[in-house]
Each structure stands twice: as structure tokens, then as C-alpha cells.
Design an enzyme around this catalytic site. Structure first.
Site, mmCIF file in Angstrom:
data_model
loop_
_atom_site.group_PDB
_atom_site.id
_atom_site.type_symbol
_atom_site.label_atom_id
_atom_site.label_comp_id
_atom_site.label_asym_id
_atom_site.label_seq_id
_atom_site.Cartn_x
_atom_site.Cartn_y
_atom_site.Cartn_z
ATOM 1 N N GLY A 110 131.665 0.859 38.240
ATOM 2 C CA GLY A 110 133.276 1.390 38.192
ATOM 3 C C GLY A 110 134.201 0.726 38.665
ATOM 4 N N SER A 111 134.254 -0.555 39.158
ATOM 5 C CA SER A 111 135.292 -1.339 39.908
ATOM 6 C C SER A 111 136.531 -1.148 38.899
ATOM 7 C CB SER A 111 135.002 -2.708 39.837
ATOM 8 O OG SER A 111 134.771 -3.584 38.993
ATOM 9 N N ASN A 112 136.193 -1.145 37.522
ATOM 10 C CA ASN A 112 137.625 -1.233 36.499
ATOM 11 C C ASN A 112 138.062 0.345 36.628
ATOM 12 O OD1 ASN A 112 138.216 -3.824 35.028
ATOM 13 N ND2 ASN A 112 135.882 -3.790 35.048
ATOM 14 N N HIS A 202 135.748 -6.319 27.131
ATOM 15 C CA HIS A 202 134.623 -7.131 27.216
ATOM 16 C C HIS A 202 134.743 -8.461 27.932
ATOM 17 C CE1 HIS A 202 130.825 -8.032 24.878
ATOM 18 N NE2 HIS A 202 131.361 -9.381 24.980
ATOM 19 N N ASP A 243 132.017 -3.981 19.915
ATOM 20 C CA ASP A 243 133.044 -5.014 20.147
ATOM 21 C C ASP A 243 133.720 -5.460 18.960
ATOM 22 O OD1 ASP A 243 131.952 -4.907 22.925
ATOM 23 O OD2 ASP A 243 130.270 -6.322 22.383
HETATM 24 C C1 GRF Z 1 132.904 -5.111 32.920
HETATM 25 O O1 GRF Z 1 132.566 -6.591 33.185
HETATM 26 C C2 GRF Z 1 133.406 -4.892 31.847
HETATM 27 O O2 GRF Z 1 134.037 -6.061 30.999
HETATM 28 C C3 GRF Z 1 132.367 -4.396 30.938
HETATM 29 O O3 GRF Z 1 131.515 -3.860 31.902
HETATM 30 C C4 GRF Z 1 131.826 -4.266 33.136
HETATM 31 C C5 GRF Z 1 132.152 -3.247 33.835
HETATM 32 O O4 GRF Z 1 132.213 -3.257 35.447
HETATM 33 N N1 GRF Z 1 132.539 -3.686 29.839
HETATM 34 P P1 GRF Z 1 132.768 -2.181 36.390
HETATM 35 O O5 GRF Z 1 131.703 -1.228 36.373
HETATM 36 O O6 GRF Z 1 133.939 -1.709 35.862
HETATM 37 O O7 GRF Z 1 132.725 -3.139 37.801
#
Ligand code: GRF
Length: 291
Positions: A110-112, A202, A243
Site C-alpha cells: 500500500g505504498s501508493n 502499471h 491493463d
Molecule cells: C505498484 O508497483 C503498482 O504499479 C502495481 O502494484 C504495485 C503496488 O505497490 N499496480 P504498493 O502496494 O503501492 O507499494
């Protein structure tokens, strides 16, 4: 104490200071104005005086801190602070939060999702209202809990063969969905209900290295095996194929001679964190919302 407040409010040390000044001056002004009004009303009975005074300062205080917050540059903080307090006091119906409610779907660390939460935390028009996850115990759930954002754990059967939780999202007022490391395919029940209002990121330059099974390190290993000189990220609309939807944004980075899947993943993650919240914000603000 400062550190604690910094973490609680997720602001810098300087902002904690400005916020505390606003509280202090707003509070003093409330006291002064309250006593002035009480004097003008000329109430004597002690119990009545206390009750009226409490009512008056309760009404004046929000106004006073809002006014004081302007010269201190903390107006946005106090608006959302007062709304939160209002909701806690059961005034949810009276204080309407008109911001666009967004759900973030994530399956992993969940870093994003964390970057999204941070980016929109004090946003005037957009709020992250729900974190949706298909994996109990996933890191993103801790992130949501710390940020005080409700979570929904979804089950396969209902997601793929039931109503895909559409009524739940409607009930929560969700009008946009951000996928951030969500590993399940999105069923048509959901893409149909949120047409043009679901985006994904992606970790490669689509249309290359996309499709079923192309996620996480599998993507980076494939890029390295092909010897591509560059990779990158793709932010795109989501349809019912993996995708596949229209591309919104791409950013590129070089693939180094000595790159491993891990080192490449790290560079890609940085690109994601740098661009995804900002791009999501642009799309959300340009989308017509029906909820
Ligand atoms: C990211 O690399 C994104 O591109 C892909 O899944 C990954 C999620 O990473 N769809 P995080 O959980 O947000 O760290």
C-alpha cells in the site's frame, strides 16, 4: 508532544506551531467575545449565566479559530478539523462534506495508497473515503487504520459473481475508484457502474508487459530478460480486460546494465509515488461525478 501532534495531524513542526497559535489566539478571542456578550445580555442567575456562556462560546469558537487561521495560513486545516469534530458530535447531517469521495483498492503493502491518502488529506474537493482490500492482513489496512479511513474487505464470490459491492460503494457516496496494487481483475458489474471513473497504475510501459500474470517482479523480470533500455509507469483507465483501458500518462526511466528486478522495482516505485497522486487528482477533477 510536538512529535506526537506532528504525527497525529501529519504536518511539519512549523505547521504544528502555527496551528497551536491559532488554537491559542482563537480560544482567547472566544473568551473575550463571550464575556463581552454576557455583559451586554446582563444575566445574573449563576446557573443560567453558565449555560448561556457555554452556548455562546461553543458558537463563537469555530468562527474565531477559522478567522485567526487565515493569517496563519491554516484555514484548510481548521475547516477539515471542524468538519471532523462536527461528524464526531453527530452533526454529520448538518455539516455536509461535499468533496468527491474516492475509494482506493489495494492488495498489498500500500505504498501508493499511502501517497494518495497523504496527497488528498486536506484537499478541498477530493477525499479518500474508503480503502478496499481483498487480503486480510495486508499492509494497506494498517495504513488506512492509522489515517482513520474506513476499510472494506471484499470476498471473491460477491465481487465476481454477485453485485461487486456496487450498492456498498453507492451507499458510501463513492464516485471514483483508484486501483493501487490491486491484484484482482475488475468485474464488469463494477466497470459498468463506474464507467470512466476507475484508474490503475502499471509498473511498465503498456501495452508492453501487461496482461494476466504481469504484476510485481514478474513485470521487471520480463523487462530485464528482454534487455529493454528503458521501462516506466503507465496510468490508465480500467476496463474489464487486464491493463487495457486508455492510457492517461506515462513516465520513463532507464534500465541499468546491472539492474536486478528489485533495483528496477525501486526506481519504478519512486516514479509511481512521484506521479500517481497528481495524475489521479487531474483525472478526478475532470470527471463528471454522479454520486
Ligand atoms: C505498484 O508497483 C503498482 O504499479 C502495481 O502494484 C504495485 C503496488 O505497490 N499496480 P504498493 O502496494 O503501492 O507499494
Amino acid at each position: 508532544m510536538f512529535k506526537g501532534l506532528q504525527q497525529k495531524w501529519k504536518v511539519s513542526g512549523l505547521r504544528v506551531l502555527l496551528i497551536l497559535c491559532t488554537f491559542a489566539i482563537g480560544g482567547s478571542l472566544t473568551g473575550i467575545a463571550g464575556r463581552y456578550i454576557m455583559g451586554a445580555l446582563g444575566i445574573n442567575a449563576t446557573w443560567l449565566w453558565v449555560i448561556v456562556y457555554i452556548i455562546i462560546v461553543t458558537l463563537i469558537w469555530p468562527l474565531a479559530v477559522l478567522v485567526i487561521s487565515i493569517p496563519f495560513g491554516q484555514f484548510r486545516f481548521f475547516i477539515s478539523y471542524l468538519k471532523k469534530m462536527g461528524r464526531r458530535m453527530g452533526l454529520g447531517g448538518a455539516i455536509v462534506d461535499n468533496r468527491i469521495a474516492v475509494a482506493v483498492f489495494a492488495s498489498g503493502a500500500g505504498s501508493n495508497a499511502a501517497r494518495m491518502i497523504e496527497h488528498f488529506r486536506q484537499h478541498p474537493n477530493i477525499r479518500i473515503a474508503l480503502i478496499v482490500c481483498n487480503k486480510p492482513g495486508a499492509g494497506v489496512l494498517d495504513i488506512a487504520a492509522k489515517a482513520g479511513i474506513p476499510t472494506l474487505i471484499i470476498e471473491k464470490e460477491r465481487f465476481f459473481r454477485g453485485d461487486a459491492y456496487v450498492p456498498v460503494f453507492r451507499e458510501a457516496g463513492i464516485s471514483f475508484i483508484i486501483l493501487a496494487g490491486f491484484l484482482w481483475k475488475v468485474p464488469q458489474a463494477l466497470t459498468g457502474a463506474f464507467s470512466g471513473a476507475i484508474i490503475n497504475i502499471h509498473p511498465a510501459l503498456l501495452p508492453n508487459y501487461g496482461g494476466k500474470g504481469m504484476y510485481g517482479r514478474f513485470v521487471h523480470e520480463a523487462v530485464l530478460a528482454a534487455g529493454d533500455p528503458e521501462s516506466g509507469i503507465t496510468i490508465h483507465f480500467v476496463d474489464e480486460h487486464y491493463d487495457h483501458g486508455a492510457v492517461i500518462f506515462q513516465a520513463r526511466c532507464a534500465v541499468m546494465q546491472n539492474d536486478t528486478a528489485d533495483s528496477l522495482a525501486m526506481r519504478i516505485h519512486q516514479l509511481e509515488h512521484q506521479h500517481y497522486p497528481e495524475q489521479a487528482e487531474k483525472v478526478i477533477l475532470n470527471t463528471r461525478h454522479h454520486s
